[in-house]
Design a protein around this motif. Structure first.
Motif, PDB file in Angstrom:
ATOM      1  N   GLY A  27       0.796  -1.219   0.000  1.00  0.00           N
ATOM      2  CA  GLY A  27       0.000   0.000   0.000  1.00  0.00           C
ATOM      3  C   GLY A  27       0.825   1.264   0.000  1.00  0.00           C
ATOM      4  N   HIS A  28       0.122   2.395  -0.068  1.00  0.00           N
ATOM      5  CA  HIS A  28       0.652   3.738   0.185  1.00  0.00           C
ATOM      6  C   HIS A  28       1.781   4.153  -0.755  1.00  0.00           C
ATOM      7  N   ASN A  29       1.830   3.522  -1.927  1.00  0.00           N
ATOM      8  CA  ASN A  29       2.869   3.803  -2.928  1.00  0.00           C
ATOM      9  C   ASN A  29       4.264   3.464  -2.457  1.00  0.00           C
TER      10      ASN A  29
ATOM     11  N   TRP B  75      -6.845   2.846  -8.546  1.00  0.00           N
ATOM     12  CA  TRP B  75      -8.168   3.122  -7.997  1.00  0.00           C
ATOM     13  C   TRP B  75      -8.957   1.836  -7.866  1.00  0.00           C
TER      14      TRP B  75
ATOM     15  N   ASN C 274      -3.710  -1.180  -1.063  1.00  0.00           N
ATOM     16  CA  ASN C 274      -4.403   0.054  -1.430  1.00  0.00           C
ATOM     17  C   ASN C 274      -5.637  -0.222  -2.281  1.00  0.00           C
TER      18      ASN C 274
ATOM     19  N   GLY D 225      -4.159   7.758 -10.454  1.00  0.00           N
ATOM     20  CA  GLY D 225      -3.513   6.739  -9.642  1.00  0.00           C
ATOM     21  C   GLY D 225      -4.286   5.430  -9.652  1.00  0.00           C
TER      22      GLY D 225
ATOM     23  N   SER E 277       0.471   1.630  -9.503  1.00  0.00           N
ATOM     24  CA  SER E 277      -0.101   2.936  -9.830  1.00  0.00           C
ATOM     25  C   SER E 277       0.281   3.417 -11.232  1.00  0.00           C
TER      26      SER E 277
ATOM     27  N   SER F  18      -1.602   7.741  -0.476  1.00  0.00           N
ATOM     28  CA  SER F  18      -0.240   7.623  -0.975  1.00  0.00           C
ATOM     29  C   SER F  18       0.710   8.428  -0.104  1.00  0.00           C
TER      30      SER F  18
ATOM     31  N   ASP G 154      -7.294   2.737  -3.196  1.00  0.00           N
ATOM     32  CA  ASP G 154      -7.373   4.028  -3.887  1.00  0.00           C
ATOM     33  C   ASP G 154      -6.175   4.863  -3.452  1.00  0.00           C
ATOM     34  N   ASP G 155      -5.366   5.303  -4.419  1.00  0.00           N
ATOM     35  CA  ASP G 155      -4.220   6.152  -4.096  1.00  0.00           C
ATOM     36  C   ASP G 155      -4.632   7.549  -3.658  1.00  0.00           C
TER      37      ASP G 155
ATOM     38  N   SER H 130       3.218  -1.087  -4.301  1.00  0.00           N
ATOM     39  CA  SER H 130       2.072  -0.219  -4.580  1.00  0.00           C
ATOM     40  C   SER H 130       2.393   0.800  -5.664  1.00  0.00           C
ATOM     41  N   SER H 131       3.632   1.286  -5.695  1.00  0.00           N
ATOM     42  CA  SER H 131       4.008   2.256  -6.725  1.00  0.00           C
ATOM     43  C   SER H 131       3.990   1.613  -8.107  1.00  0.00           C
TER      44      SER H 131
END
Length: 391
Positions: free
Chosen positions: A169-171, A232, A222, A230, A179, A258, A224-225, A175-176
């Motif tokens: 998560g959270h970029n 979603w 995640n 991003g 995205s 993020s 939704d960023d 997670s990045s």
């Protein structure tokens, strides 16, 4: 026939582990490790939450590689760290709770200056907080990091952990890659959703192969960023289905926001701009003072604020799900149970009152004292705590 609504305070199975209740202390970086090892203060932090009644407490954040740290003090999975980690798990178990280790690589959220190594991401990206550019990860980098997750999970077993929580998560790095806002690659890790999800799925499979069913495997994921362009919900639903089909996870912890682009999307409530600026070095401090409202955006707080997003994931998979975001008391926990979530996770409310679950067990109408000021968010590098609690 309708299924009976689970009692959130009753024991429940999470993979191979039985928790004494369905309430998890969510991972919040404690800022209490030193030289990449456990301290007595970190043990005391988790013992307070264990004694306070949670079913499981989560140790955050345990980096799988030196270049994956957001803070140079963070725990690394080395032989030198094992004795302290064992003391921590034994102390938590003595209070009757289970304990999980959050494992991951911060990727573009990592601090390259403190780590002495470039922050890695899917593509070159400027990170305002560290005023530096990420380096596009090579295939060799990704293979190394995938294997490092398996190594961390095996060490977690040796240290006595009941579970690991993979950070998707959270970029942070995996997670990045998910995205499209951050991932501009044109190889097998970029472009289509299947390609962008390749790293997250490979990490989860590596961890499952490493530990089998000896401990539980969760992933913070995640939905939704919180940024235009991003990752979603529509894509999150499909990735959740793939993770379920892979059989690599025992539960998903559903999150949003993020750390790279929009951190307050997760931390609903007040925006402590002045306090946040105070902990930042120059020139970031000046930037926060001048344009901080563009980066630290205000989102009104309400109980169970991630439920509308999480409900869509619930409808798409049978995998056990953990609802977090605005879990403050038994009434909202009961809503989560009625909606089909197997567990709930709490953070800020427990920073304010580590013994809140014991209070709820005695009085189901007990209300959290957390006022969602989010000033705890600004204390993560000096020892995470509620500013309203006297030391």
């Amino acid at each position: 026939m309708t299924q009976p609504i689970p009692d959130v305070l009753a024991p429940a199975k999470l993979g191979p582990v039985t928790l004494r209740n369905r309430i998890i202390k969510s991972a919040t970086y404690e800022g209490l490790s030193r030289d990449n090892k456990v301290t007595d203060a970190l043990i005391d932090f988790h013992v307070r939450h264990a004694a306070g009644g949670v079913g499981m407490t989560t140790v955050a954040y345990c980096a799988v590689a030196p270049d994956g740290r957001t803070d140079r003090k963070q725990i690394l999975w080395t032989e030198d760290a094992l004795p302290g980690l064992r003391r921590l798990t034994e102390a938590v178990h003595a209070e009757g709770a289970a304990v999980s280790a959050q494992i991951g690589h911060a990727g573009p959220v990592a601090n390259p200056k403190a780590n002495g190594a470039p922050a890695l991401g899917p593509s070159r990206h400027f990170h305002a907080t560290t005023t530096s550019f990420t380096k596009a990860a090579t295939r060799a980098d990704l293979e190394r990091i995938i294997k490092a997750h398996g190594h961390a999970a095996r060490m977690a077993i040796r240290a006595g952990f009941d579970a690991v929580e993979i950070h998707l998560g959270h970029n942070y790095l995996a997670s990045s890659f998910l995205s499209p806002r951050v991932n501009h690659r044109d190889d097998e890790y970029g472009g289509s959703l299947e390609n962008r999800a390749r790293l997250a799925r490979a990490i989860a499979r590596e961890v499952r192969e490493a530990v089998g069913d000896r401990i539980a495997i969760l992933a913070k994921f995640n939905m939704d960023d919180g940024v235009p362009g991003g990752f979603w919900l529509d894509e999150a639903i499909q990735v959740a289905r793939w993770l379920e089909a892979d059989g690599s996870l025992d539960a998903l912890v559903l999150t949003a926001g993020s750390s790279l682009l929009n951190p307050m999307y997760l931390f609903r409530g007040d925006v402590p701009l002045r306090e946040f600026a105070a902990i930042m070095p120059q020139p970031v401090k000046l930037g926060v003072q001048l344009v901080g409202k563009r980066f630290l955006k205000y989102y009104p707080y309400e109980d169970a604020y991630l439920l509308p997003l999480a409900r869509q994931i619930r409808a798409a998979v049978k995998l056990p799900l953990v609802l977090l975001g605005g879990i403050t008391g038994k009434p909202v926990m009961d809503v989560a149970m009625r909606e089909g979530f197997e567990f709930v996770a709490m953070a800020r409310a427990l920073l304010r009152e580590p013994d809140l679950i014991n209070k709820i067990a005695k009085d189901p109408q007990a209300s959290s004292l957390c006022i969602h000021c989010n000033k705890c968010f600004t204390k993560i590098y000096g020892g995470t705590s509620c500013v309203l609690v006297q030391p």
